[in-house]
Design an enzyme around this catalytic site. Structure first.
Site, PDB file in Angstrom:
ATOM      1  N   PHE A   4     -55.102  -5.810  44.395  1.00 36.07           N
ATOM      2  CA  PHE A   4     -55.027  -6.208  45.840  1.00 36.07           C
ATOM      3  C   PHE A   4     -54.003  -7.014  46.178  1.00 36.07           C
ATOM      4  O   PHE A   4     -53.649  -7.033  47.371  1.00 36.07           O
ATOM      5  CB  PHE A   4     -56.613  -5.582  46.211  1.00 36.07           C
ATOM      6  CG  PHE A   4     -57.002  -7.637  46.613  1.00 36.07           C
ATOM      7  CD1 PHE A   4     -56.398  -8.372  47.424  1.00 36.07           C
ATOM      8  CD2 PHE A   4     -57.817  -7.733  45.048  1.00 36.07           C
ATOM      9  CE1 PHE A   4     -57.417  -9.561  47.377  1.00 36.07           C
ATOM     10  CE2 PHE A   4     -58.299  -8.833  45.733  1.00 36.07           C
ATOM     11  CZ  PHE A   4     -57.602  -9.981  46.101  1.00 36.07           C
TER      12      PHE A   4
ATOM     13  N   LYS B  89     -49.993   3.679  40.456  1.00 44.43           N
ATOM     14  CA  LYS B  89     -51.543   3.327  40.975  1.00 44.43           C
ATOM     15  C   LYS B  89     -51.981   2.111  41.975  1.00 44.43           C
ATOM     16  O   LYS B  89     -52.403   1.596  41.307  1.00 44.43           O
ATOM     17  CB  LYS B  89     -52.828   3.892  39.736  1.00 44.43           C
ATOM     18  CG  LYS B  89     -53.858   4.722  40.438  1.00 44.43           C
ATOM     19  CD  LYS B  89     -54.875   3.962  41.607  1.00 44.43           C
ATOM     20  CE  LYS B  89     -55.281   2.670  40.961  1.00 44.43           C
ATOM     21  NZ  LYS B  89     -55.925   1.315  41.882  1.00 44.43           N
TER      22      LYS B  89
ATOM     23  N   GLU C  89     -56.560   0.126  45.736  1.00 44.61           N
ATOM     24  CA  GLU C  89     -56.863   1.767  46.749  1.00 44.61           C
ATOM     25  C   GLU C  89     -57.298   0.545  47.673  1.00 44.61           C
ATOM     26  O   GLU C  89     -58.017   0.950  49.134  1.00 44.61           O
ATOM     27  CB  GLU C  89     -58.222   1.555  46.326  1.00 44.61           C
ATOM     28  CG  GLU C  89     -59.665   1.209  45.933  1.00 44.61           C
ATOM     29  CD  GLU C  89     -59.691   0.407  44.345  1.00 44.61           C
ATOM     30  OE1 GLU C  89     -57.693   0.574  44.078  1.00 44.61           O
ATOM     31  OE2 GLU C  89     -60.092   0.564  43.639  1.00 44.61           O
TER      32      GLU C  89
ATOM     33  N   SER D 176     -57.885  -8.327  37.107  1.00 44.36           N
ATOM     34  CA  SER D 176     -59.206  -8.917  36.443  1.00 44.36           C
ATOM     35  C   SER D 176     -58.820  -8.432  35.344  1.00 44.36           C
ATOM     36  O   SER D 176     -58.773  -7.868  34.236  1.00 44.36           O
ATOM     37  CB  SER D 176     -60.155  -8.146  37.136  1.00 44.36           C
ATOM     38  OG  SER D 176     -60.297  -7.160  36.666  1.00 44.36           O
TER      39      SER D 176
ATOM     40  N   CYS E 127     -53.630 -14.891  41.209  1.00 46.75           N
ATOM     41  CA  CYS E 127     -53.432 -15.083  39.795  1.00 46.75           C
ATOM     42  C   CYS E 127     -53.326 -17.028  39.792  1.00 46.75           C
ATOM     43  O   CYS E 127     -53.053 -17.078  38.336  1.00 46.75           O
ATOM     44  CB  CYS E 127     -52.778 -14.583  38.926  1.00 46.75           C
ATOM     45  SG  CYS E 127     -51.160 -13.934  38.710  1.00 46.75           S
TER      46      CYS E 127
ATOM     47  N   GLU F 176     -63.484 -17.134  37.352  1.00 45.93           N
ATOM     48  CA  GLU F 176     -61.980 -17.311  38.458  1.00 45.93           C
ATOM     49  C   GLU F 176     -63.111 -16.813  39.897  1.00 45.93           C
ATOM     50  O   GLU F 176     -63.627 -16.183  40.108  1.00 45.93           O
ATOM     51  CB  GLU F 176     -61.189 -15.933  38.117  1.00 45.93           C
ATOM     52  CG  GLU F 176     -60.079 -16.357  38.712  1.00 45.93           C
ATOM     53  CD  GLU F 176     -59.323 -14.645  39.229  1.00 45.93           C
ATOM     54  OE1 GLU F 176     -59.303 -14.018  38.510  1.00 45.93           O
ATOM     55  OE2 GLU F 176     -58.093 -15.315  38.559  1.00 45.93           O
TER      56      GLU F 176
HETATM   57  P1  NAD Z   1     -59.130  -4.845  39.616  1.00 50.01           P
HETATM   58  O1  NAD Z   1     -59.280  -5.454  38.113  1.00 50.01           O
HETATM   59  O2  NAD Z   1     -60.477  -5.400  40.713  1.00 50.01           O
HETATM   60  O3  NAD Z   1     -58.712  -4.138  39.851  1.00 50.01           O
HETATM   61  C1  NAD Z   1     -57.047  -3.795  39.648  1.00 50.01           C
HETATM   62  C2  NAD Z   1     -56.613  -2.140  39.154  1.00 50.01           C
HETATM   63  O4  NAD Z   1     -57.150  -1.608  38.712  1.00 50.01           O
HETATM   64  C3  NAD Z   1     -57.344  -1.506  41.047  1.00 50.01           C
HETATM   65  O5  NAD Z   1     -55.498  -0.126  40.887  1.00 50.01           O
HETATM   66  C4  NAD Z   1     -58.261  -0.899  40.766  1.00 50.01           C
HETATM   67  O6  NAD Z   1     -58.419  -0.016  41.445  1.00 50.01           O
HETATM   68  C5  NAD Z   1     -58.937  -0.664  38.953  1.00 50.01           C
HETATM   69  N1  NAD Z   1     -59.930  -1.075  38.881  1.00 50.01           N
HETATM   70  C6  NAD Z   1     -60.657  -1.845  39.597  1.00 50.01           C
HETATM   71  N2  NAD Z   1     -62.076  -1.942  38.756  1.00 50.01           N
HETATM   72  C7  NAD Z   1     -61.955  -0.146  37.471  1.00 50.01           C
HETATM   73  C8  NAD Z   1     -62.477  -0.029  36.575  1.00 50.01           C
HETATM   74  N3  NAD Z   1     -64.020  -0.499  36.463  1.00 50.01           N
HETATM   75  N4  NAD Z   1     -62.036   1.163  35.411  1.00 50.01           N
HETATM   76  C9  NAD Z   1     -61.081   0.766  36.196  1.00 50.01           C
HETATM   77  N5  NAD Z   1     -60.135   0.387  36.699  1.00 50.01           N
HETATM   78  C10 NAD Z   1     -60.481   0.147  37.882  1.00 50.01           C
HETATM   79  O7  NAD Z   1     -58.296  -6.571  40.617  1.00 50.01           O
HETATM   80  P2  NAD Z   1     -58.173  -6.964  41.915  1.00 50.01           P
HETATM   81  O8  NAD Z   1     -59.564  -8.089  42.252  1.00 50.01           O
HETATM   82  O9  NAD Z   1     -57.140  -5.992  42.497  1.00 50.01           O
HETATM   83  O10 NAD Z   1     -57.521  -8.344  41.402  1.00 50.01           O
HETATM   84  C11 NAD Z   1     -57.603  -9.992  41.385  1.00 50.01           C
HETATM   85  C12 NAD Z   1     -57.303 -10.132  39.824  1.00 50.01           C
HETATM   86  O11 NAD Z   1     -55.911  -9.268  39.638  1.00 50.01           O
HETATM   87  C13 NAD Z   1     -57.961 -11.086  39.601  1.00 50.01           C
HETATM   88  O12 NAD Z   1     -57.973 -11.812  38.672  1.00 50.01           O
HETATM   89  C14 NAD Z   1     -56.163 -11.710  39.469  1.00 50.01           C
HETATM   90  O13 NAD Z   1     -56.135 -13.198  38.398  1.00 50.01           O
HETATM   91  C15 NAD Z   1     -55.519 -10.546  38.394  1.00 50.01           C
HETATM   92  N6  NAD Z   1     -54.488 -10.694  38.795  1.00 50.01           N
HETATM   93  C16 NAD Z   1     -53.760 -11.266  37.659  1.00 50.01           C
HETATM   94  C17 NAD Z   1     -51.990 -11.146  38.164  1.00 50.01           C
HETATM   95  C18 NAD Z   1     -51.739 -11.571  36.636  1.00 50.01           C
HETATM   96  O14 NAD Z   1     -50.129 -11.912  36.369  1.00 50.01           O
HETATM   97  N7  NAD Z   1     -52.207 -12.338  35.481  1.00 50.01           N
HETATM   98  C19 NAD Z   1     -51.398 -10.958  39.192  1.00 50.01           C
HETATM   99  C20 NAD Z   1     -52.479 -10.852  40.122  1.00 50.01           C
HETATM  100  C21 NAD Z   1     -53.806 -10.959  40.384  1.00 50.01           C
END
Ligand code: NAD
Length: 509
Positions: free
Chosen positions: A161, A185, A188, A238, A293, A393
């Site tokens: 997000f 994808k 959401e 994440s 991140c 984090e």
């Molecule tokens: P998230 O992991 O909750 O969601 C990421 C994606 O995974 C979304 O599209 C979501 O729909 C999907 N998802 C969520 N739960 C899932 C599950 N149980 N099974 C399968 N798919 C699932 O992450 P977020 O909250 O949207 O983003 C924040 C996180 O992303 C932070 O930890 C941040 O550090 C990380 N991030 C990392 C980078 C990088 O380049 N290292 C860049 C941006 C964000």
């Protein structure tokens, strides 16, 4: 509110469409969620959790389109991205406004989000020189060997997000420019700006079926990981979800790259330029409400720099908390009520575990936006490994401050943390900076640069627990991720007497 009123309100809320085979279509799903403005709680749209049939249709459209797209001349592919970068520039303000409404970050930062993605689109327009193979002539008599970097097929991307413009643009432009087709994808929580970028990509000339979009959460992501016709999966999000995606996708025989969570340390040496360092540190800790991140969420003050906390706190108190659309805002709301509650919970945990709360940002009053998910800048000192606010984090506007006696101690501390996304040193000493860049075990290192995200001439290079998969999501590395290297060794016979006789050895001659 009466049922009929509720019904009327629901019918005027727009729905986010799927993109399948070049058509924007309404999902047949029975499961939907609201996209909510984090400053006001207004419902902006509803997004579907696409069905397995819809995912299959998107992948089938991408597989069909791959048959012709993979052989499309490089110049044709490049010109689409030239046009696309122009369209993104022309729509910058509109894109930023959509992004701020659904994500919460300030308009200026939203433009930055789009811009960092635009840089990847510009790089994709240079695909002609990026996807060239190598050739060695006369590897044996009359024999040449060369490489082809061939596209894989249908690739997929799953995005978080916090950068709903930049991260989708890390993915599909490079995948498509290299000759693949794509299923995206988006998050959401804020898919609207992503969808506007997708519309512009089609306007730029991406043919039907080459780019497809499905929406949803866990189920659709698992479906992508398992789908037999998807060859590669790029994930950003994440650590918990990324680790699952990597394991599931690679078990199903796919290439996968997962960029994940972080705990980025800014090491402050006593000889650093104090004014610049504190400004940089605060911008990197609290910008985007700490939801980056690469945010500098952890400061390590070395030696007498430990005396700078009072100045750090005083400067943080000048930051303006308000809705992202308001002029002069430094810190907007967090993405959701759940995210705000989680961060508030972690602040309480920090107090309970004995860290010193130097600045408490909980429950700020924001006139006109009383329902917003706001937390003001929060600073803890006296933080140590083992405390939850250090080990997890936080992903909110909370800066945790640790102390170190020497640079060696600081390096040891950073290297002992499992995450390896980003780090920075602030110093005026070239020798200290050089030692740091050599000894620190983190993928992206800043020297007086608080958020050292490389431009797309390079690749994003997080490491250790922040990344799974060898290759980064843009730059030169992603060309290798999205292509299969084939070597061709060739000889043309123009003399029937040369190499006469059967050769049963391994050697070419
Ligand atoms: P998230 O992991 O909750 O969601 C990421 C994606 O995974 C979304 O599209 C979501 O729909 C999907 N998802 C969520 N739960 C899932 C599950 N149980 N099974 C399968 N798919 C699932 O992450 P977020 O909250 O949207 O983003 C924040 C996180 O992303 C932070 O930890 C941040 O550090 C990380 N991030 C990392 C980078 C990088 O380049 N290292 C860049 C941006 C964000």
């Amino acid at each position: 509110m009466s049922q009929s009123q509720q019904g009327r309100i629901q019918t005027v809320v727009p729905t986010v469409k799927l993109l399948i085979g070049g058509e924007f279509v309404e999902s047949q799903s029975t499961q939907w969620r609201d996209i909510v403005n984090p400053a006001t709680q207004a419902v902006l749209a509803r997004v579907p959790f696409a069905t397995a049939q819809e995912l299959n249709a998107a992948v089938a459209a991408a597989a069909q389109a791959f048959k012709t797209w993979r052989k499309t001349p490089i110049g044709v592919r490049a010109r689409i991205f030239l046009k696309y970068q122009q369209l993104i520039r022309e729509h910058m303000k509109e894109l930023a406004a959509i992004l701020t409404a659904e994500q919460g970050k300030t308009l200026a930062d939203a433009e930055g989000d789009v811009f960092r993605g635009l840089e990847v689109v510009e790089h994709a327009a240079n695909i002609g020189s990026l996807q060239m193979g190598e050739l060695a002539a006369n590897v044996a008599t009359g024999v040449d060997t060369f490489t082809l970097l061939q596209p894989l097929g249908v690739c997929a991307g799953i995005t978080p997000f916090n950068f709903p413009a930049m991260i989708p643009l890390w993915m599909f432009p490079m995948a498509i420019a290299t000759g693949n087709t794509f299923v995206l994808k988006p998050s959401e929580q804020d898919p609207m700006v992503t969808m506007r970028l997708v519309e512009l990509a089609l306007e730029a000339g991406i043919p039907k079926g080459v780019l497809n979009v499905v929406h949803g959460g866990e189920e659709i992501v698992n479906g992508i990981c398992d789908h037999a016709d998807i060859k590669a999966v790029s994930f950003v999000g994440s650590t918990r979800v990324g680790t699952h995606v990597y394991q599931r996708a690679t078990l199903a025989g796919k290439r996968a790259q997962c960029m994940m969570g972080a705990k980025n340390h800014a090491v402050v040496m006593p000889d650093a330029n104090k004014e610049q360092t504190l400004n940089n540190l605060l911008g990197a800790a609290f910008g985007a409400a700490g939801q980056r991140c690469m945010s500098a969420s952890t400061a390590v003050l070395v030696g007498t720099a430990q005396n700078w906390i009072a100045d750090l706190v005083a400067k943080a108190q000048t930051l303006k908390i308000n809705a992202g659309v308001e002029a002069g805002t430094d810190i907007g709301p967090l993405i959701s009520c759940a995210a705000r509650d989680r961060v508030n919970g972690l602040i309480e945990r920090g107090i309970a575990e004995g860290a010193r709360l130097e600045l408490d940002g909980r429950k700020p009053r924001v006139a006109g936006y009383e329902q917003g998910n706001f937390i003001g800048p929060t600073i803890f000192s006296g933080v140590r490994p083992g405390m939850t606010i250090y080990d997890q984090e936080i992903f909110g506007p909370v800066l945790v401050v640790l102390a170190a006696d020497t640079l060696d101690d600081a390096v040891e501390l950073v290297n002992a943390n499992p995450n390896g996304n980003g780090t920075a040193i602030f110093t005026q000493s070239g020798a200290a900076a050089r030692k740091f860049q050599e000894d620190i075990d983190v993928g992206q290192v800043g020297i007086n640069v608080p958020i050292p995200v490389p431009v797309p001439l390079f690749s994003f290079t997080g490491s250790r627990a922040s990344k799974l998969g060898d290759l980064g999501p843009y730059g030169k590395q992603v060309i290798l991720f999205y292509t299969q290297t084939k070597t061709v060794t060739q000889r043309w016979f123009d003399d029937s007497t040369l190499h006469a006789g059967v050769n049963t050895t391994i050697s070419l001659r």
